[in-house]
Design an enzyme around this catalytic site. Structure first.
Site, mmCIF file in Angstrom:
data_model
loop_
_atom_site.group_PDB
_atom_site.id
_atom_site.type_symbol
_atom_site.label_atom_id
_atom_site.label_comp_id
_atom_site.label_asym_id
_atom_site.label_seq_id
_atom_site.Cartn_x
_atom_site.Cartn_y
_atom_site.Cartn_z
ATOM 1 N N ASP A 101 83.639 -57.409 6.470
ATOM 2 C CA ASP A 101 82.945 -58.274 5.601
ATOM 3 C C ASP A 101 82.968 -57.460 4.270
ATOM 4 O O ASP A 101 82.671 -56.508 4.229
ATOM 5 C CB ASP A 101 81.198 -58.264 6.101
ATOM 6 C CG ASP A 101 80.458 -58.850 5.263
ATOM 7 O OD1 ASP A 101 79.151 -58.884 5.778
ATOM 8 O OD2 ASP A 101 80.899 -59.996 4.401
ATOM 9 N N ASP B 52 85.326 -64.392 3.156
ATOM 10 C CA ASP B 52 85.170 -62.790 3.142
ATOM 11 C C ASP B 52 84.691 -62.127 4.195
ATOM 12 O O ASP B 52 84.445 -60.988 4.327
ATOM 13 C CB ASP B 52 84.562 -62.380 1.943
ATOM 14 C CG ASP B 52 82.741 -62.763 2.123
ATOM 15 O OD1 ASP B 52 82.755 -63.651 2.388
ATOM 16 O OD2 ASP B 52 82.051 -62.000 1.576
ATOM 17 N N GLU B 53 84.624 -62.919 5.333
ATOM 18 C CA GLU B 53 84.029 -62.572 6.445
ATOM 19 C C GLU B 53 84.756 -62.920 7.869
ATOM 20 O O GLU B 53 84.987 -64.041 7.714
ATOM 21 C CB GLU B 53 82.560 -62.845 6.434
ATOM 22 C CG GLU B 53 81.725 -62.032 7.277
ATOM 23 C CD GLU B 53 80.149 -62.919 7.600
ATOM 24 O OE1 GLU B 53 79.716 -62.554 8.482
ATOM 25 O OE2 GLU B 53 79.924 -63.553 6.660
#
Lengths: 364, 367
Positions: free
Chosen positions: A15, A110-111
């Site tokens: 993350d 982003d994860e």
């Protein structure tokens, strides 16, 4: 117990730390020491997408109205998002993930979850793999990410939050029991305010206490989800890391700079939204089949309501403006006041879902 | 209760019985194993209220009879980790079970034996005897096709059908079907059909280790009981109607293909690598003397194999889930396999080319 089920999995949840904001700071270091946020401007009723840790100290949060954020932090710099840049950074992440495993399930730009059970790097130590990925991402993209390492998705996700920002945390199989005992139930995926309140009534504020609630009580109260809750409370989560994620719905929302004052204005506005929905759905139309139409209204007092209906007849004829107008109209009646946000969308089913279509049935 | 038993005499029945015990239970006593000592004969019982298994073994002389229940998993783990050849002494003392071996000592909690639930018995309607090896073959040849957690709950199990001198089992998940028959001495007035639940099938299969020993099966109105020398297995039956399997056995296939089972299996396995990971579709193109196997995936990668087969007739192109074909080719034996096809929308029949006791039906995929 078969071999596959008993095999210990190694899952990493990656993350990025305030991703959009970090990218902006990377590209313009002069703003590093200022409270910044990425999102829409307050004048245009924008919403905050991400803020840096400095801004968070003032109470600025994702999904907060930009105007509210400006109130909390008058010096806040709100930057317009540059999605193309974020996307290319995200691709860099995935290129690095790909050196360790093919089983990558992206949750957003982003994860992502990585299943590194079969990865031989770092002598097979998931903790070291997680650390290596973090260092490489920092070195190669200039962005810091946090990592959670655990035998399943639920614990990995909780763990990545543990030492955030720019940290990592491992929940080893032997530590699960101790780890979950004190974990607040709110950390469980799907436990929001309402469920947490119900659980509190059952005496469960932590997973340890939740373990003691009899399964029958949970099932009575939450149905199928009760068993899932009990499993998660024990740190059990068998969901596999899925390399490609299926979309469940598609929608277009618009926040108006001036409230739509009456039903006529609301109904007039739906046409543009449907046009955009059509454009966006066309891109995925060969993969998904619409099953339901839905609309969403946020009233001037921030109350929101949604309505949906099954698409009767041929799903290909989903774009029926009259039907959407009927839905919007009944949804509007619930508040009957000025409207700040309108949305319209479709619930989707994957098209070649083999069970229903491609694979033929013996008994039909 | 007090007895001494060698670890090795205890371990096998205890681990089989513990297999029935579910890891997580709604009733605490269901995670326990019932231990009953009568004379020198020790019986161990595990249950999940659907399937019950009793294992029997002998303890050393000088034991004191009694009964109790102990945590199955922990008791098993302790016995397993004690050294081979050691003796285990179990004694009940003030509601606790004390397990001793050499210089090790464990105190386990107990729950009263009278609270241990037993699977309800029902009026028995028919019974027969088969060799364990025969029953194992029936199960091994078909169990892979059982459904898993299907909403059509009657598919989550195996059909056992008894008719005059034929014992037949059928399993299907709605996309493919497996059937295996045994000719044996069965005396029933009219054909009987029962559905054994999935868990019952797997647990029973684990017990069938003595090929030539007999097993007595009693079928009641809502339970099935199988008795061997050391074990008694009882399972509830699935209350539902199994689909009429005979209706879906293809009868008008006009394209009969015979090929090497091993060559086909290997070609399918290679092609499968580049099939769509989720749907596993492959395309078969049949022409005179040859079967072409094609696969491609969303990344536009392609696999192609050609296998020589014994076939003459019209050509045909048809799609299948390659896993279904591989499942069949892995479980049947013999050098050659017979594949009967008719058109792209009709099921395929797979069987051993000669003297088979098993039939497999696989529905095609639209590709």
């Amino acid at each position: 117990m078969n071999a596959a089920a008993s095999k210990q999995r190694k899952i990493i949840h990656i993350d990025a730390d305030s991703f959009y904001a970090s990218v902006e700071i990377r590209d313009d270091p002069s703003i590093a020491e200022l409270p910044i946020a990425v999102g829409g401007s307050a004048e245009h009723r924008g919403v905050i997408a991400t803020s840096n840790y400095l801004a968070r100290k003032y109470g600025v949060r994702s999904a907060m109205a930009s105007s509210r954020a400006m109130q909390l932090c008058p010096d806040l710099q709100i930057i317009k998002p540059r999605f193309d840049v974020y996307r290319s950074v995200s691709q860099e992440f995935h290129r690095i993930f790909g050196d360790y495993t093919d089983l990558i399930e992206p949750l957003s730009l982003d994860e992502a979850y990585l299943d590194v059970s079969d990865c031989q790097s770092c002598r097979g130590s998931a903790t070291l793999i997680g650390e290596e990925i973090r260092q490489r991402i920092h070195l190669e993209t200039g962005i810091t990410v946090s990592a959670g390492i655990a035998p399943n998705k639920f614990l990995a996700k909780v763990a990545s939050d543990w030492n955030k920002p720019n940290g990592s945390f491992t929940v080893a199989p032997a530590d699960i029991a101790d780890f979950v005992v004190t974990l607040p139930v709110g950390k469980i995926n799907g436990v929001g305010k309402v469920t947490a309140k119900k659980l509190k009534k059952l005496g469960a504020e932590t997973c340890g206490q939740l373990q003691k609630v009899p399964l029958e009580d949970l099932q009575r109260q939450f149905g199928k989800y009760g068993r899932r809750l009990s499993e998660l409370a024990h740190g059990i989560d068998d969901r596999p890391v899925r390399a490609s994620r299926l979309r469940k719905s598609i929608s277009v929302e618009h926040t108006y700079s001036d409230d739509l004052i009456d039903e006529v204005q609301v109904l007039n506005a739906i046409g543009d939204i449907l046009q955009e929905l059509k454009t966006r759905f066309t891109r995925i139309t060969d993969q998904y089949q619409p099953t339901k139409r839905f609309v969403k209204i946020k009233f001037a007092n921030f109350n929101q309501t949604t309505m949906e209906e099954l698409i009767p007849g041929n799903p290909a004829d989903w774009l029926d403006q009259a039907a959407y107008m009927r839905l919007i109209s009944s949804a509007w009646q619930r508040g009957a006041m000025p409207v700040r946000l309108l949305g319209a969308g479709l619930r989707l089913n994957p098209k070649e879902s083999s069970d229903q279509s491609a694979q033929k049935d013996l008994f039909s | 209760m007090k007895f001494v038993i060698s670890r090795d005499a205890l371990l096998k029945p205890l681990s089989l019985v513990s297999g029935v015990v579910e890891r997580r239970q709604t009733l605490p006593i269901l995670s326990n194993v019932l231990v009953v000592l009568d004379g020198q004969s020790l019986s161990l019982t595990g249950t999940d209220l659907e399937v019950e298994l009793v294992g029997r073994t002998i303890v050393e002389a000088g034991a004191e009879p009694g009964e109790t229940t102990l945590p199955a998993r922990k008791f098993l783990d302790i016995c397993k980790s004690l050294p081979e050849g050691s003796d285990i002494k179990l004694e009940i003392d003030e509601g606790k079970a004390v397990v001793r071996s050499g210089r090790s000592r464990f105190t386990l909690s107990t729950l009263p034996a009278r609270d241990f639930p037993s699977v309800e018995e029902s009026q028995s309607s028919s019974e027969f005897v088969v060799k364990q090896g025969e029953l194992k073959r029936l199960i091994d040849r078909t169990s892979f096709a059982m459904a898993q957690q299907d909403v059509r709950y009657y598919l989550n199990g195996m059909l056992w059908e008894l008719s005059k001198d034929v014992f037949r089992v059928v399993a299907t998940d709605g996309h493919r079907l497996a059937m295996c028959s045994l000719e044996t001495n069965i005396d029933v007035s009219e054909p009987t059909q029962v559905i054994l639940p999935r868990k019952g099938v797997t647990e029973l299969a684990r017990l069938l280790q003595a090929e030539d020993e007999e097993i007595k099966v009693v079928i009641g109105s809502n339970h099935l009981r199988a008795t061997m020398s050391d074990y008694t297995f009882t399972s509830k039956l699935v209350d539902g109607k199994f689909p009429e399997y005979s209706r879906v056995l293809p009868k008008s296939s006009d394209k009969i293909v015979v090929g090497s089972r091993d060559e086909l299996r290997q070609a399918f396995a290679r092609t499968a690598i580049l099939s769509n990971e989720k749907y596993r579709g492959i395309r078969l193109v049949l022409s005179d003397e040859s079967l072409q196997i094609l696969a491609n995936n969303p990344e536009q990668e392609e696999a192609e194999e050609v296998v020589s087969v014994d076939y003459a007739g019209d050509s045909l192109e048809v799609g299948f889930n390659v896993s279904y074909l591989l499942d069949v080719l892995s479980v049947i034996s013999g050098d050659t396999v017979k594949l009967s096809l008719s058109d792209p929308n009709s099921s395929a029949l797979l069987e051993e080319a000669e003297d088979g006791d098993s039939l497999y039906v696989v529905m095609p995929m639209r590709l």
